[in-house]
Design a protein around this motif. Sequence first.
Motif, PDB file in Angstrom:
ATOM      1  N   SER A  85     -10.868   0.259   3.741  1.00  0.00           N
ATOM      2  CA  SER A  85     -11.277   1.436   2.961  1.00  0.00           C
ATOM      3  C   SER A  85     -12.624   1.205   2.316  1.00  0.00           C
ATOM      4  O   SER A  85     -13.427   2.146   2.232  1.00  0.00           O
ATOM      5  CB  SER A  85     -10.215   1.831   1.946  1.00  0.00           C
ATOM      6  OG  SER A  85      -9.503   0.738   1.512  1.00  0.00           O
TER       7      SER A  85
ATOM      8  N   VAL B  27     -15.072   1.896   5.095  1.00  0.00           N
ATOM      9  CA  VAL B  27     -15.180   3.328   5.401  1.00  0.00           C
ATOM     10  C   VAL B  27     -15.993   4.043   4.333  1.00  0.00           C
ATOM     11  O   VAL B  27     -16.936   4.793   4.641  1.00  0.00           O
ATOM     12  CB  VAL B  27     -13.771   3.946   5.515  1.00  0.00           C
ATOM     13  CG1 VAL B  27     -13.846   5.449   5.478  1.00  0.00           C
ATOM     14  CG2 VAL B  27     -13.098   3.490   6.779  1.00  0.00           C
ATOM     15  N   LEU B  28     -15.657   3.784   3.059  1.00  0.00           N
ATOM     16  CA  LEU B  28     -16.353   4.516   1.993  1.00  0.00           C
ATOM     17  C   LEU B  28     -17.807   4.078   1.872  1.00  0.00           C
ATOM     18  O   LEU B  28     -18.700   4.914   1.685  1.00  0.00           O
ATOM     19  CB  LEU B  28     -15.616   4.314   0.670  1.00  0.00           C
ATOM     20  CG  LEU B  28     -14.248   4.984   0.651  1.00  0.00           C
ATOM     21  CD1 LEU B  28     -13.513   4.650  -0.619  1.00  0.00           C
ATOM     22  CD2 LEU B  28     -14.392   6.475   0.788  1.00  0.00           C
TER      23      LEU B  28
ATOM     24  N   LEU C 243      -7.135  11.745   8.057  1.00  0.00           N
ATOM     25  CA  LEU C 243      -6.544  10.528   7.473  1.00  0.00           C
ATOM     26  C   LEU C 243      -5.398  10.895   6.527  1.00  0.00           C
ATOM     27  O   LEU C 243      -4.322  10.278   6.560  1.00  0.00           O
ATOM     28  CB  LEU C 243      -7.624   9.737   6.743  1.00  0.00           C
ATOM     29  CG  LEU C 243      -7.163   8.432   6.096  1.00  0.00           C
ATOM     30  CD1 LEU C 243      -6.639   7.494   7.152  1.00  0.00           C
ATOM     31  CD2 LEU C 243      -8.283   7.789   5.331  1.00  0.00           C
TER      32      LEU C 243
ATOM     33  N   LEU D 184      -7.688   2.137   9.830  1.00  0.00           N
ATOM     34  CA  LEU D 184      -6.689   2.658   8.883  1.00  0.00           C
ATOM     35  C   LEU D 184      -5.554   3.343   9.631  1.00  0.00           C
ATOM     36  O   LEU D 184      -4.390   3.244   9.239  1.00  0.00           O
ATOM     37  CB  LEU D 184      -7.343   3.626   7.907  1.00  0.00           C
ATOM     38  CG  LEU D 184      -8.237   3.016   6.831  1.00  0.00           C
ATOM     39  CD1 LEU D 184      -8.833   4.106   5.963  1.00  0.00           C
ATOM     40  CD2 LEU D 184      -7.429   2.082   5.975  1.00  0.00           C
TER      41      LEU D 184
ATOM     42  N   VAL E 227      -8.283   7.177  -0.771  1.00  0.00           N
ATOM     43  CA  VAL E 227      -9.362   6.914   0.184  1.00  0.00           C
ATOM     44  C   VAL E 227      -9.796   8.213   0.863  1.00  0.00           C
ATOM     45  O   VAL E 227     -10.995   8.504   0.996  1.00  0.00           O
ATOM     46  CB  VAL E 227      -8.913   5.879   1.236  1.00  0.00           C
ATOM     47  CG1 VAL E 227      -9.974   5.725   2.303  1.00  0.00           C
ATOM     48  CG2 VAL E 227      -8.656   4.556   0.587  1.00  0.00           C
TER      49      VAL E 227
ATOM     50  N   PHE F 144      -6.090  -3.221   4.274  1.00  0.00           N
ATOM     51  CA  PHE F 144      -6.297  -1.844   3.801  1.00  0.00           C
ATOM     52  C   PHE F 144      -7.500  -1.763   2.878  1.00  0.00           C
ATOM     53  O   PHE F 144      -8.365  -0.904   3.049  1.00  0.00           O
ATOM     54  CB  PHE F 144      -5.040  -1.346   3.089  1.00  0.00           C
ATOM     55  CG  PHE F 144      -5.237  -0.051   2.358  1.00  0.00           C
ATOM     56  CD1 PHE F 144      -5.322   1.139   3.052  1.00  0.00           C
ATOM     57  CD2 PHE F 144      -5.387  -0.037   0.987  1.00  0.00           C
ATOM     58  CE1 PHE F 144      -5.521   2.330   2.384  1.00  0.00           C
ATOM     59  CE2 PHE F 144      -5.588   1.155   0.316  1.00  0.00           C
ATOM     60  CZ  PHE F 144      -5.660   2.331   1.015  1.00  0.00           C
ATOM     61  N   TYR F 145      -7.585  -2.704   1.906  1.00  0.00           N
ATOM     62  CA  TYR F 145      -8.699  -2.626   0.959  1.00  0.00           C
ATOM     63  C   TYR F 145     -10.019  -2.880   1.662  1.00  0.00           C
ATOM     64  O   TYR F 145     -11.010  -2.202   1.398  1.00  0.00           O
ATOM     65  CB  TYR F 145      -8.475  -3.607  -0.193  1.00  0.00           C
ATOM     66  CG  TYR F 145      -7.327  -3.183  -1.068  1.00  0.00           C
ATOM     67  CD1 TYR F 145      -7.305  -1.903  -1.613  1.00  0.00           C
ATOM     68  CD2 TYR F 145      -6.255  -4.018  -1.316  1.00  0.00           C
ATOM     69  CE1 TYR F 145      -6.250  -1.477  -2.382  1.00  0.00           C
ATOM     70  CE2 TYR F 145      -5.191  -3.603  -2.094  1.00  0.00           C
ATOM     71  CZ  TYR F 145      -5.202  -2.333  -2.617  1.00  0.00           C
ATOM     72  OH  TYR F 145      -4.151  -1.907  -3.371  1.00  0.00           O
TER      73      TYR F 145
ATOM     74  N   VAL G 188     -17.447  12.302  -0.546  1.00  0.00           N
ATOM     75  CA  VAL G 188     -18.737  11.782  -0.067  1.00  0.00           C
ATOM     76  C   VAL G 188     -19.328  12.733   0.975  1.00  0.00           C
ATOM     77  O   VAL G 188     -20.523  13.054   0.947  1.00  0.00           O
ATOM     78  CB  VAL G 188     -18.563  10.360   0.501  1.00  0.00           C
ATOM     79  CG1 VAL G 188     -19.803   9.933   1.236  1.00  0.00           C
ATOM     80  CG2 VAL G 188     -18.283   9.383  -0.603  1.00  0.00           C
TER      81      VAL G 188
ATOM     82  N   VAL H  14       0.849  -1.191   0.000  1.00  0.00           N
ATOM     83  CA  VAL H  14       0.000   0.000   0.000  1.00  0.00           C
ATOM     84  C   VAL H  14       0.882   1.238   0.000  1.00  0.00           C
ATOM     85  O   VAL H  14       1.811   1.346   0.800  1.00  0.00           O
ATOM     86  CB  VAL H  14      -0.908  -0.012   1.239  1.00  0.00           C
ATOM     87  CG1 VAL H  14      -1.893   1.118   1.154  1.00  0.00           C
ATOM     88  CG2 VAL H  14      -1.619  -1.325   1.356  1.00  0.00           C
TER      89      VAL H  14
ATOM     90  N   TYR I 223      -3.729   5.754   0.219  1.00  0.00           N
ATOM     91  CA  TYR I 223      -4.358   6.403   1.376  1.00  0.00           C
ATOM     92  C   TYR I 223      -4.961   7.743   0.973  1.00  0.00           C
ATOM     93  O   TYR I 223      -6.053   8.103   1.413  1.00  0.00           O
ATOM     94  CB  TYR I 223      -3.346   6.597   2.495  1.00  0.00           C
ATOM     95  CG  TYR I 223      -3.110   5.353   3.297  1.00  0.00           C
ATOM     96  CD1 TYR I 223      -4.018   4.952   4.254  1.00  0.00           C
ATOM     97  CD2 TYR I 223      -1.985   4.581   3.092  1.00  0.00           C
ATOM     98  CE1 TYR I 223      -3.822   3.804   4.976  1.00  0.00           C
ATOM     99  CE2 TYR I 223      -1.771   3.426   3.801  1.00  0.00           C
ATOM    100  CZ  TYR I 223      -2.692   3.045   4.746  1.00  0.00           C
ATOM    101  OH  TYR I 223      -2.509   1.902   5.453  1.00  0.00           O
TER     102      TYR I 223
ATOM    103  N   LEU J  28     -11.776  10.410  -1.557  1.00  0.00           N
ATOM    104  CA  LEU J  28     -13.126   9.886  -1.805  1.00  0.00           C
ATOM    105  C   LEU J  28     -14.028  10.123  -0.601  1.00  0.00           C
ATOM    106  O   LEU J  28     -15.185  10.510  -0.740  1.00  0.00           O
ATOM    107  CB  LEU J  28     -13.049   8.394  -2.138  1.00  0.00           C
ATOM    108  CG  LEU J  28     -12.509   8.094  -3.531  1.00  0.00           C
ATOM    109  CD1 LEU J  28     -12.428   6.605  -3.758  1.00  0.00           C
ATOM    110  CD2 LEU J  28     -13.388   8.737  -4.580  1.00  0.00           C
ATOM    111  N   MET J  29     -13.465   9.929   0.605  1.00  0.00           N
ATOM    112  CA  MET J  29     -14.256  10.146   1.823  1.00  0.00           C
ATOM    113  C   MET J  29     -14.659  11.618   1.929  1.00  0.00           C
ATOM    114  O   MET J  29     -15.797  11.950   2.258  1.00  0.00           O
ATOM    115  CB  MET J  29     -13.402   9.750   3.014  1.00  0.00           C
ATOM    116  CG  MET J  29     -14.149   9.417   4.263  1.00  0.00           C
ATOM    117  SD  MET J  29     -12.927   8.868   5.441  1.00  0.00           S
ATOM    118  CE  MET J  29     -13.857   9.007   6.928  1.00  0.00           C
TER     119      MET J  29
END
Lengths: 101, 172
Positions: B10, B13-14, A45, B43, A11, B6-7, A18, A3, A8, A14-15
Motif C-alpha cells: 500500500s 501504491v500510494l 480495490l 494487493l 488504502v 500489505f503495508y 490522490v 489486516v 483495505y 486514499l488512492m
Amino acid sequence: MSVTLNDYLLVSVLMFVVGFFGVLMRRNTLIVYMCLELMLVAATLALVAFSRYNRTMDGNVFVFFILTVAAAEVAVGLAIIVALFRRRHTVQLDKLNALKN
Amino acid sequence: MAPLLFYLLSALVLGTALLVVTSKNAVNSAMFFLISLLGTAGLFVLLDAFLLAAVLVLVYAGAVVALFLFIIMLLGMKGGERPPLSHFAVLASVVAAAILGVGVLSFVKHGQITASIADAAVPATGAVLKSYSAQLFTTYLLPVQVVGFLLLIAMLGVIVLSKRFEGMEESK
C-alpha cells in the motif's frame, strides 16, 4: 495483528483521493485521464476487498466487468484526445476553452 | 508476513500514485502509473483474487499503459513541459481532495460495515476459477453479452474517430 477490511478501504480511499487531486490540479489531458484511471482502480480495490471479506463472488465479477469497460473506455478516450490534438494542436486543458463565454 | 506485505504494497501504491500526479514528465507519470497498477495487482493477490490480479496486469499494465505511452509519444510531449502551476489552483485542489477524503473516510469509519473478521478466518471464494465461470455463464450471462457488444461498438468508434474523412471535414 492482521489486516482488516478497514485497512483495505483506507488504502482505496486514499488512492481515490490522490486521483481526484490529480484530476483537479493537472492541466495536461493525458495526465488527467491517467488520474481518472487511478480512481477507477481504487474503486475496484474496494470492491475486491468487500467481496473477499463478505465471502461473496459478486464483487469480483463486477471488477471483471469494470476492467472490460475500462479497456473500451481508454481506447475511445485516447482516440478522442488524438482527434482533439489534430484539430486544436494542444492538449492543455486551459487552452481548450471554446465553450467559454 | 501478510500484514508486512500489505503495508509495503500500500505504501508503494500510494507513493507512486502521488508521483503520477506530481511528476513533471508525462512519460514518468505513465511509468509510475504502471508501478502503481502492479502494486494494486499485488494487493489483489493478498485478497486471494488471483485471476483479477492477472487480468489487471494484462489489461491495464499491458494494454492501457502501452496505449498511454504510445499516445504520449505520438503527441510529442517531451520532458519538462509542464507549465508552473498556480498556487491558487494547487490550494483549491488540496482543499477539495481533503474534503472528499474526510467525507469518505468518515463514511468508512462510522458506516455499518460489519465484516471486520480477520482475513485468515474467511475462506476465499475469489481464488477459485470455477466460481468465476459459474457466475459469468449463469447469473451474469446477459451482462457478458452486453459487454461484448460494448467492446465491438468501442472498436467501431475508435475507427471512426481516428480515420480522416477527406473532404468531409470543414476547413480550419
